[in-house]
Write an enzyme that holds these catalytic residues in place. Structure first.
Site, short mmCIF file in Angstrom:
data_model
loop_
_atom_site.label_atom_id
_atom_site.label_comp_id
_atom_site.label_asym_id
_atom_site.label_seq_id
_atom_site.Cartn_x
_atom_site.Cartn_y
_atom_site.Cartn_z
N ASP A 279 6.35 -52.57 27.66
CA ASP A 279 5.15 -52.12 28.36
C ASP A 279 4.08 -51.88 27.31
OD1 ASP A 279 3.73 -50.99 30.77
OD2 ASP A 279 3.70 -49.24 29.46
N GLU B 59 3.90 -57.95 30.48
CA GLU B 59 3.06 -58.13 31.64
C GLU B 59 1.81 -58.90 31.24
OE1 GLU B 59 1.94 -54.96 35.16
OE2 GLU B 59 2.61 -54.29 33.21
N CYS C 40 10.47 -47.97 41.11
CA CYS C 40 11.50 -47.13 40.49
C CYS C 40 12.55 -48.04 39.89
CB CYS C 40 12.12 -46.19 41.54
SG CYS C 40 13.61 -45.36 40.94
N CYS D 296 16.22 -47.20 41.62
CA CYS D 296 16.62 -47.60 42.98
C CYS D 296 15.78 -48.72 43.57
CB CYS D 296 16.61 -46.39 43.91
SG CYS D 296 14.94 -45.81 44.28
N CYS E 17 11.03 -39.98 41.51
CA CYS E 17 11.26 -40.86 42.65
C CYS E 17 11.80 -40.00 43.79
CB CYS E 17 12.26 -41.95 42.28
SG CYS E 17 12.70 -42.98 43.67
N CYS F 241 15.55 -41.51 45.05
CA CYS F 241 16.78 -41.26 44.30
C CYS F 241 16.69 -40.02 43.41
CB CYS F 241 17.17 -42.48 43.47
SG CYS F 241 16.03 -42.82 42.11
N ASP G 96 5.67 -45.21 31.22
CA ASP G 96 5.74 -46.42 30.41
C ASP G 96 7.16 -46.96 30.29
OD1 ASP G 96 3.05 -46.02 30.07
OD2 ASP G 96 3.27 -45.03 28.12
#
Ligand code: ZN
Length: 384
Positions: free
Chosen positions: A187, A270, A323, A326, A342, A345, A352
């Site tokens: 990231d 990305e 997430c 999950c 989250c 979960c 990051d």
């Protein structure tokens, strides 16, 4: 593969003024050819019997008239004007294929450079021989063995460099990691230069911020100097040196980082819309400091050199909002939120690191399929 080695030059005063003159000739030839190109194109549009402009024809035209119209061009290597026009041809090619913007006129003092083809120079130990000039000292010897293809002499602030391109079979390879974590998600960020899915954070220098103060002082000092004065020239060089220093610090950190992560076989990043992000003023400085584009460029060639693979995920892939535990995707996650829970979960995520983990999952599955619903890449490059 092609590898370039950039070496600082140590010219004496006479040599430095020759190099500056050669840069000037290259810039003049480029601008002359661009103006001529535009003129010929207009003529062709009005009357299609006129030929379309081409770099080959422009080079022949310049050769035919330079003795009479621009005799000072003969004082430097013939490569300087010739290669500049060849580069203009390439710039137009890139423009027509949609890879680049329309070629612009070159300005004095901005990327001053000229190119030499391999029949026009010679390298021996720590010296390079340039036509009409002779031997110029280099600060180090050429690092790579192989066929020498070309050289670009350039000026950064008040220093001279030569970048020699060599075709070499042996490329310096990075040792690969020998366990199951052969894939890594990275990231690229603002608060840290990069966060790896392994949990490593590379903070990276923020040279702009530390040197910004000095930069401001010097630009102010420059603006107060009388145009055309000797003092203005001095202030200009001082400012250029600070810019060069900032860029060196940044490049050094990026090189160390991209070389280090080449230990992984598959790297996933990305595809950040940098120009869009740079428009956001608050983020702009940190982002341009980090040089996302440069990181990607280096990762591309370093993974290739290392027989690795670079996977570039579309920027609409929800790497931050998903997430990694999950798979739940949040509707919204403002940039200011660095940590979140989250609610499906219950896992607490570092923003990051969570993104990096999602990208790593992409890297692992990249050979067969999809992230975010679409097939977004092939052989490490995004499909457009
Ligand atoms: Zn979850």
């Amino acid at each position: 593969m092609l590898t370039a080695h950039r070496i600082a030059l140590d010219p004496n005063d006479v040599q430095a003024s020759y190099l500056a003159k050669a840069c000037g000739v290259a810039r003049f030839a480029y601008n002359w050819a661009l103006a001529e190109w535009q003129k010929q194109y207009e003529e062709h549009k009005k009357d299609p019997t006129h030929p379309k402009p081409s770099e080959g024809a422009l080079r022949r035209l310049l050769n035919a008239i330079k003795r009479e119209h621009f005799p000072w061009m003969l004082e430097v290597t013939k490569n300087a004007p010739q290669m500049a026009i060849i580069h203009l041809g390439k710039a137009f090619k890139n423009f027509f294929s949609g890879r680049a913007k329309y070629p612009q006129f070159r300005k004095k003092g901005v990327h001053d450079r000229f190119t030499l083809t391999n029949d026009q120079f010679e390298v021996a130990d720590s010296r390079i021989r340039i036509p009409n000039l002779g031997w110029v000292r280099m600060r180090e010897t050429l690092r790579f063995a192989g066929k020498i293809l070309s050289a670009v002499v350039s000026r950064v602030a008040d220093r001279w460099f030569v970048s020699i391109t060599v075709e070499t079979s042996e490329a310096p390879k990075q040792k690969k990691v020998q366990n199951d974590s052969i894939a890594v998600g990275i990231d690229l960020g603002v608060s840290a230069m990069a966060t790896l899915s392994t949990g490593e954070k590379i903070v990276g220098p923020k040279p702009h911020r530390t040197l910004l103060c000095r930069l401001r002082q010097l630009s102010k000092a420059l603006s107060r100097k009388v145009k055309g004065s000797r003092n203005r020239e001095k202030a200009k060089i001082k400012l250029a040196r600070i810019h060069a220093r900032i860029s060196n610090i940044r490049l050094d950190a990026i090189h160390k980082f991209t070389t280090d992560v080449s230990r992984f076989s598959i790297i996933c990043i990305e595809d950040l819309n940098v120009s869009g992000m740079v428009k956001n003023r608050r983020l702009a400085r940190s982002i341009s400091d980090m040089g996302f584009k440069e990181i990607r460029r280096q990762l591309e060639y370093k993974t290739e050199r290392n027989d690795g693979k670079l996977v570039v995920v579309d920027r609409f892939f929800p790497s931050s909002k998903k997430c990694s535990n999950c798979g739940h995707v949040l509707v919204e996650l403002p940039l200011s939120v660095r940590q979140w829970n989250c609610h499906i979960c219950g896992v607490t995520h570092d923003r990051d690191l969570n993104a990096a983990k999602n990208l790593a999952a992409c890297a692992v599955s990249s050979t067969v399929q999809v992230c975010g619903g679409k097939q977004l890449w092939s052989d490490g490059y995004p499909v457009r």
